[in-house]
Design a protein around this motif. Sequence first.
Motif, PDB file in Angstrom:
ATOM      1  N   ILE A 124      33.662  40.584  44.919  1.00  0.00           N
ATOM      2  CA  ILE A 124      33.694  42.043  44.728  1.00  0.00           C
ATOM      3  C   ILE A 124      34.526  42.405  43.491  1.00  0.00           C
ATOM      4  N   LEU A 125      35.521  41.578  43.186  1.00  0.00           N
ATOM      5  CA  LEU A 125      36.355  41.860  42.011  1.00  0.00           C
ATOM      6  C   LEU A 125      35.558  41.619  40.726  1.00  0.00           C
ATOM      7  N   LYS A 126      34.645  40.658  40.780  1.00  0.00           N
ATOM      8  CA  LYS A 126      33.792  40.411  39.607  1.00  0.00           C
ATOM      9  C   LYS A 126      32.880  41.612  39.389  1.00  0.00           C
ATOM     10  N   GLU A 127      32.308  42.076  40.507  1.00  0.00           N
ATOM     11  CA  GLU A 127      31.408  43.233  40.433  1.00  0.00           C
ATOM     12  C   GLU A 127      32.130  44.455  39.868  1.00  0.00           C
ATOM     13  N   ARG A 128      33.411  44.574  40.207  1.00  0.00           N
ATOM     14  CA  ARG A 128      34.182  45.771  39.836  1.00  0.00           C
ATOM     15  C   ARG A 128      35.115  45.517  38.642  1.00  0.00           C
ATOM     16  N   ARG A 129      34.892  44.477  37.897  1.00  0.00           N
ATOM     17  CA  ARG A 129      35.898  44.056  36.906  1.00  0.00           C
ATOM     18  C   ARG A 129      36.255  45.124  35.877  1.00  0.00           C
ATOM     19  N   LYS A 130      35.303  46.006  35.568  1.00  0.00           N
ATOM     20  CA  LYS A 130      35.564  47.043  34.545  1.00  0.00           C
ATOM     21  C   LYS A 130      35.990  48.377  35.173  1.00  0.00           C
ATOM     22  N   GLN A 131      36.092  48.384  36.478  1.00  0.00           N
ATOM     23  CA  GLN A 131      36.428  49.628  37.197  1.00  0.00           C
ATOM     24  C   GLN A 131      37.945  49.790  37.320  1.00  0.00           C
ATOM     25  N   HIS A 132      38.415  51.044  37.252  1.00  0.00           N
ATOM     26  CA  HIS A 132      39.853  51.265  37.418  1.00  0.00           C
ATOM     27  C   HIS A 132      40.279  50.863  38.831  1.00  0.00           C
ATOM     28  N   ALA A 133      41.405  50.172  38.918  1.00  0.00           N
ATOM     29  CA  ALA A 133      41.843  49.654  40.218  1.00  0.00           C
ATOM     30  C   ALA A 133      42.104  50.773  41.222  1.00  0.00           C
ATOM     31  N   GLY A 134      42.526  51.940  40.724  1.00  0.00           N
ATOM     32  CA  GLY A 134      42.813  53.071  41.607  1.00  0.00           C
ATOM     33  C   GLY A 134      41.592  53.594  42.338  1.00  0.00           C
ATOM     34  N   THR A 135      40.413  53.246  41.842  1.00  0.00           N
ATOM     35  CA  THR A 135      39.190  53.725  42.487  1.00  0.00           C
ATOM     36  C   THR A 135      38.632  52.716  43.489  1.00  0.00           C
ATOM     37  N   LEU A 136      39.297  51.575  43.633  1.00  0.00           N
ATOM     38  CA  LEU A 136      38.830  50.574  44.602  1.00  0.00           C
ATOM     39  C   LEU A 136      39.174  51.014  46.024  1.00  0.00           C
ATOM     40  N   SER A 137      38.429  50.508  46.980  1.00  0.00           N
ATOM     41  CA  SER A 137      38.759  50.783  48.388  1.00  0.00           C
ATOM     42  C   SER A 137      40.043  50.030  48.747  1.00  0.00           C
ATOM     43  N   GLY A 138      40.636  50.383  49.876  1.00  0.00           N
ATOM     44  CA  GLY A 138      41.877  49.726  50.309  1.00  0.00           C
ATOM     45  C   GLY A 138      41.722  48.209  50.397  1.00  0.00           C
ATOM     46  N   GLY A 139      40.625  47.774  50.993  1.00  0.00           N
ATOM     47  CA  GLY A 139      40.385  46.341  51.166  1.00  0.00           C
ATOM     48  C   GLY A 139      40.184  45.639  49.831  1.00  0.00           C
ATOM     49  N   GLU A 140      39.503  46.332  48.920  1.00  0.00           N
ATOM     50  CA  GLU A 140      39.296  45.750  47.582  1.00  0.00           C
ATOM     51  C   GLU A 140      40.624  45.645  46.838  1.00  0.00           C
ATOM     52  N   GLN A 141      41.478  46.657  47.010  1.00  0.00           N
ATOM     53  CA  GLN A 141      42.803  46.612  46.369  1.00  0.00           C
ATOM     54  C   GLN A 141      43.631  45.458  46.941  1.00  0.00           C
ATOM     55  N   GLY A 142      43.471  45.212  48.245  1.00  0.00           N
ATOM     56  CA  GLY A 142      44.162  44.095  48.886  1.00  0.00           C
ATOM     57  C   GLY A 142      43.754  42.767  48.259  1.00  0.00           C
ATOM     58  N   GLN A 143      42.458  42.637  47.993  1.00  0.00           N
ATOM     59  CA  GLN A 143      41.959  41.408  47.365  1.00  0.00           C
ATOM     60  C   GLN A 143      42.483  41.288  45.933  1.00  0.00           C
ATOM     61  N   LEU A 144      42.532  42.430  45.241  1.00  0.00           N
ATOM     62  CA  LEU A 144      43.031  42.411  43.863  1.00  0.00           C
ATOM     63  C   LEU A 144      44.516  42.030  43.836  1.00  0.00           C
ATOM     64  N   ALA A 145      45.275  42.552  44.791  1.00  0.00           N
ATOM     65  CA  ALA A 145      46.718  42.283  44.803  1.00  0.00           C
ATOM     66  C   ALA A 145      46.986  40.787  45.004  1.00  0.00           C
ATOM     67  N   ILE A 146      46.231  40.152  45.891  1.00  0.00           N
ATOM     68  CA  ILE A 146      46.478  38.714  46.099  1.00  0.00           C
ATOM     69  C   ILE A 146      45.953  37.913  44.904  1.00  0.00           C
ATOM     70  N   ALA A 147      44.806  38.314  44.370  1.00  0.00           N
ATOM     71  CA  ALA A 147      44.257  37.594  43.207  1.00  0.00           C
ATOM     72  C   ALA A 147      45.208  37.717  42.013  1.00  0.00           C
ATOM     73  N   ARG A 148      45.807  38.888  41.852  1.00  0.00           N
ATOM     74  CA  ARG A 148      46.743  39.082  40.732  1.00  0.00           C
ATOM     75  C   ARG A 148      47.968  38.174  40.893  1.00  0.00           C
ATOM     76  N   ALA A 149      48.444  38.059  42.139  1.00  0.00           N
ATOM     77  CA  ALA A 149      49.590  37.166  42.382  1.00  0.00           C
ATOM     78  C   ALA A 149      49.207  35.709  42.095  1.00  0.00           C
ATOM     79  N   LEU A 150      47.955  35.351  42.423  1.00  0.00           N
ATOM     80  CA  LEU A 150      47.536  33.953  42.201  1.00  0.00           C
ATOM     81  C   LEU A 150      47.389  33.636  40.719  1.00  0.00           C
ATOM     82  N   MET A 151      47.180  34.686  39.902  1.00  0.00           N
ATOM     83  CA  MET A 151      47.083  34.485  38.446  1.00  0.00           C
ATOM     84  C   MET A 151      48.406  33.985  37.860  1.00  0.00           C
ATOM     85  N   VAL A 152      49.483  34.120  38.618  1.00  0.00           N
ATOM     86  CA  VAL A 152      50.782  33.574  38.187  1.00  0.00           C
ATOM     87  C   VAL A 152      50.744  32.031  38.266  1.00  0.00           C
ATOM     88  N   ARG A 153      49.772  31.488  39.012  1.00  0.00           N
ATOM     89  CA  ARG A 153      49.769  30.072  39.439  1.00  0.00           C
ATOM     90  C   ARG A 153      51.086  29.764  40.132  1.00  0.00           C
TER      91      ARG A 153
END
Length: 235
Positions: A124-153
């Motif tokens: 879903i993050l790929k589908e929404r990659r160009k979309q502002h994060a503030g417009t994502l649903s709560g669940g999508e934001q949850g996925q983004l938050a964990i994916a962003r943390a994983l980008m730290v490796r």
Amino acid sequence: MPLLIKDLHVRYGALEAVQGVNITVPDGKVVGILGANGAGKSSVLKAVAGTIRSAAGEIWLDDKRIDGMGPHQSIKLGLATVPEGRRVFAGMTVEENLRLGAYSRNDKPGIEQDLQTMFERFPILKERRKQHAGTLSGGEQGQLAIARALMVRPRFLLLDEPIQGLSPVITDLFFDIILKLRDEGVTIMMVEHNVHFVLNLSSYLYLMEQGKVRIEGEPKELTSSEYVQMMYLGR
Ligand code: ATP
């Protein structure tokens, strides 16, 4: 011992929210913190993340003392956080949020590779990659938050109520991701209200009450405690 919290105290003015907490998170393990609202769980996690200052005590990551360090310094040691309520950067796109997660890294090919991995793990993050994060649903934001943390490796991951408000399907996805990260050797400390989720993932748990650890032990020990059964498992 990679993450060691010794006699931690956190104060907000006159309120002592954390009163001498000791927690050990062994290498490559998941440790859970349970407790009622206001028990001080998030305060412990924030003190480790460096987003609040502790009043007393020590926090060690491997052989480095990190209390007093801000999040910008601890992130360089490989400590990433998924904060309560997710807090994505609303005005930035999904992709920008993910790239920002990797700001402390300078291995460009690795960053590009991890970005693709996140898009595979969270389609879903790929589908929404160009979309502002503030417009994502709560669940999508949850996925983004964990994916962003994983980008730290990250080598160490702090999760504050990671599945709050997520659908069962995404909760299962998170469960598998946390297991995979653990198997890859990431050390994880997690605060979560969903008792079954934490019990099934953690090798050791701490149950906090009014700023203190009331009970600690392996999942088996905790589930056999009458107190835990009555207060948390509804038996
Ligand atoms: P919950 O499960 O509801 O998230 P928690 O166990 O994570 O609760 P904390 O968020 O650590 O609890 O809060 C512990 C106590 O400290 C609570 O009584 C809370 O009201 C208080 N507290 C937390 N943050 C602040 C703050 N910034 N200023 C003043 N008091 C605070």
